[in-house]
Design a protein around this motif. Structure first.
Motif, short mmCIF file in Angstrom:
data_model
loop_
_atom_site.label_atom_id
_atom_site.label_comp_id
_atom_site.label_asym_id
_atom_site.label_seq_id
_atom_site.Cartn_x
_atom_site.Cartn_y
_atom_site.Cartn_z
N ILE A 340 0.84 -1.20 0.00
CA ILE A 340 0.00 0.00 0.00
C ILE A 340 0.88 1.25 0.00
N TYR A 341 1.93 1.22 0.81
CA TYR A 341 2.87 2.36 0.87
C TYR A 341 3.51 2.59 -0.50
N ASP A 342 3.99 1.52 -1.14
CA ASP A 342 4.64 1.65 -2.46
C ASP A 342 3.69 2.25 -3.49
N PHE A 343 2.41 1.85 -3.42
CA PHE A 343 1.44 2.42 -4.36
C PHE A 343 1.25 3.91 -4.10
N LEU A 344 1.06 4.28 -2.84
CA LEU A 344 0.77 5.68 -2.52
C LEU A 344 1.89 6.63 -2.92
N ILE A 345 3.14 6.18 -2.80
CA ILE A 345 4.26 7.09 -3.12
C ILE A 345 4.66 7.05 -4.59
N LEU A 387 0.55 5.61 5.84
CA LEU A 387 0.55 7.08 5.86
C LEU A 387 1.55 7.63 6.89
N GLN A 388 1.69 6.95 8.02
CA GLN A 388 2.66 7.39 9.03
C GLN A 388 4.08 7.26 8.48
N LYS A 389 4.30 6.24 7.71
CA LYS A 389 5.61 6.05 7.08
C LYS A 389 5.91 7.17 6.09
N ILE A 390 4.87 7.58 5.34
CA ILE A 390 5.03 8.69 4.40
C ILE A 390 5.26 9.99 5.15
N ARG A 391 4.55 10.20 6.27
CA ARG A 391 4.66 11.43 7.06
C ARG A 391 6.11 11.71 7.47
N LYS A 392 6.84 10.66 7.74
CA LYS A 392 8.21 10.81 8.25
C LYS A 392 9.22 11.21 7.16
N ARG A 393 8.79 11.22 5.91
CA ARG A 393 9.75 11.50 4.84
C ARG A 393 10.17 12.97 4.81
N TRP A 399 2.56 17.47 6.04
CA TRP A 399 1.39 18.32 5.77
C TRP A 399 0.38 17.57 4.90
N ARG A 400 0.88 16.86 3.89
CA ARG A 400 -0.02 16.11 3.00
C ARG A 400 -0.81 15.06 3.77
N VAL A 401 -0.14 14.30 4.63
CA VAL A 401 -0.81 13.25 5.39
C VAL A 401 -1.83 13.88 6.35
N SER A 402 -1.47 14.99 6.98
CA SER A 402 -2.40 15.65 7.89
C SER A 402 -3.64 16.10 7.12
N ASP A 403 -3.46 16.59 5.90
CA ASP A 403 -4.59 17.02 5.08
C ASP A 403 -5.45 15.83 4.65
N THR A 404 -4.80 14.67 4.46
CA THR A 404 -5.53 13.46 4.07
C THR A 404 -6.33 12.92 5.23
#
Length: 404
Positions: A340-345, A387-393, A399-404
């Motif tokens: 799921i992470y690989d797809f989202l990014i 999403l938490q994994k993406i947030r740490k990048r 900001w994007r994850v918070s908006d999502t």
């Protein structure tokens, strides 16, 4: 046309009376009009000793041109138009012979419909071109034409088209091209006919299969032994190409009429149905099956469908439509958090964030959400982790994850 009818009959009278000549006058009586017709009727008894009328029936002329088999689709058209022109008949046959070379191998129903359409258009082109603009008939249906307003909407030639039950077909332009130029784009024609043949082949198979019902219900003429023989022949040929529900409902009834060993048709029919089935029909086929081989094939087919579904497709099914199936939660759960992470990014889609937001809203509202082991809860956990994994990048991703 250098002589008037009066002058022509005067010459005949002179040759007959003064020179002792014997003459034969050949007239197309239907073509005599106006003054010529009046003059002919006026002087005929004085000049002509005997009149012989040659008026063959339409069927008589058709039999001179067409074979007995061809008459089955040709005769209704000429009789519908009351067209008894032997030249048009010959032209129609030549047109049919041209197209016959290019329709071999197609289903019988389609072949016969193309042949009849060639004759219809040839008749209109060669006999009624002044009334019917063949090249501009357009999307015309004689059935729909009866619904048109007689004065304002019906074309003047509508009655002619109704008499031959003319309906526009996709290959009409190819036929018209040949009639007008003597040439036809064969590649274009074959492409159209190949596409049409799939549906016509199915229609032909169903027509032949349902002859079983005709043999049962039409009359008392057919003996049981012949009924059994013909039915086995039909089932051997078509049992794997007809709706499996209809076949399985029919087979027990046929057993009572002496058609034995019908079970040998059921299993191959189910196998063929499974191979062509949509996913939603597999449950129904599972209910119909009593063979392990068929059940194994159904399981394999389910796996194929699952394999074809990726993260994006499942997200769209759940969050991208007005209606969604909670069963898709289970399918999406088959993907790991990393997938799921690989797809989202990696997705370049412009609506990934909106799709993710809507998915979390819908899954979060699932009535089983309170159960930590439910598909909805597991899915929320996976997306939250991704999403938490993406947030740490980066700050931007936070900001994007918070908006999502």
């Amino acid at each position: 046309r250098q002589f008037s009818m009066t002058e022509c009959l005067g010459l005949v009278s002179h040759l007959k009376e003064e020179r002792g000549c014997r003459l034969v006058l050949i007239f197309n009586q239907d073509a005599l009009k106006g003054r010529d017709r009046k003059d002919f009727d006026r002087f005929r008894e004085k000049v002509v000793d005997a009149v012989f009328s040659y008026s063959p029936q339409i069927s008589d002329n058709l039999e001179l041109i067409f074979s007995k088999e061809q008459l089955t689709w040709v005769q209704p058209i000429f009789e519908g138009l009351q067209l008894n022109n032997i030249r048009v008949m010959q032209q129609s046959k030549w047109a049919g012979e041209y197209f016959d070379r290019h329709i071999t191998g197609l289903s019988e129903i389609l072949v016969n419909e193309v042949r009849a359409q060639v004759v219809r258009l040839a008749c209109l082109f060669y006999a009624f071109s002044e009334k019917v603009p063949v090249a501009r008939i357009g999307n015309y249906s004689w059935r729909l034409a009866r619904m048109f307003d007689q004065e304002r909407q019906r074309p003047g030639y509508a009655d002619l088209l109704e008499k031959i039950e003319y309906v526009t077909e996709r290959y009409d332009l190819n036929i018209i091209e040949f009639l007008t130029t003597g040439y036809c784009d064969i590649d274009s024609l074959k492409k159209i006919l190949t596409e049409l043949d799939q549906s016509y082949a199915h229609k032909q198979r169903m027509t032949e299969f349902r002859r079983i019902y005709d043999m049962l219900n039409d009359n008392f003429e057919l003996e049981q032994t012949e009924f059994v023989r013909r039915t086995h022949g039909i089932l051997e040929k078509h049992s794997t190409h007809v709706p499996v529900d209809e076949l399985l409902n029919l087979l027990p009834a046929l057993e009572t009429f002496g058609v034995k060993s019908t079970g040998k048709y059921a299993k191959p029919a189910l196998i063929a149905a499974v191979k062509a089935a949509h996913e939603e029909s597999l449950d129904r086929l599972q209910q119909l099956s009593k063979w392990p081989e068929v059940n194994s094939l159904i399981a394999k087919r389910r796996a194929e469908f699952r394999k074809k579904l990726n993260v994006e497709t499942l997200m769209i099914l759940i969050a991208g439509s007005n209606g969604w199936d909670p069963a898709d939660y289970v399918r999406l759960n088959e993907f790991s958090t990393d997938a799921i992470y690989d797809f989202l990014i990696s997705s370049k889609s412009r609506n990934v964030q909106a799709l993710t937001r809507e998915l979390l809203r819908r899954v979060g509202a699932d009535p089983h959400r309170s159960d930590p082991a439910s598909a909805a809860s597991l899915l929320i956990a996976k997306f939250t982790a991704a999403l938490q994994k993406i947030r740490k990048r980066s700050a931007l991703d936070e900001w994007r994850v918070s908006d999502t």
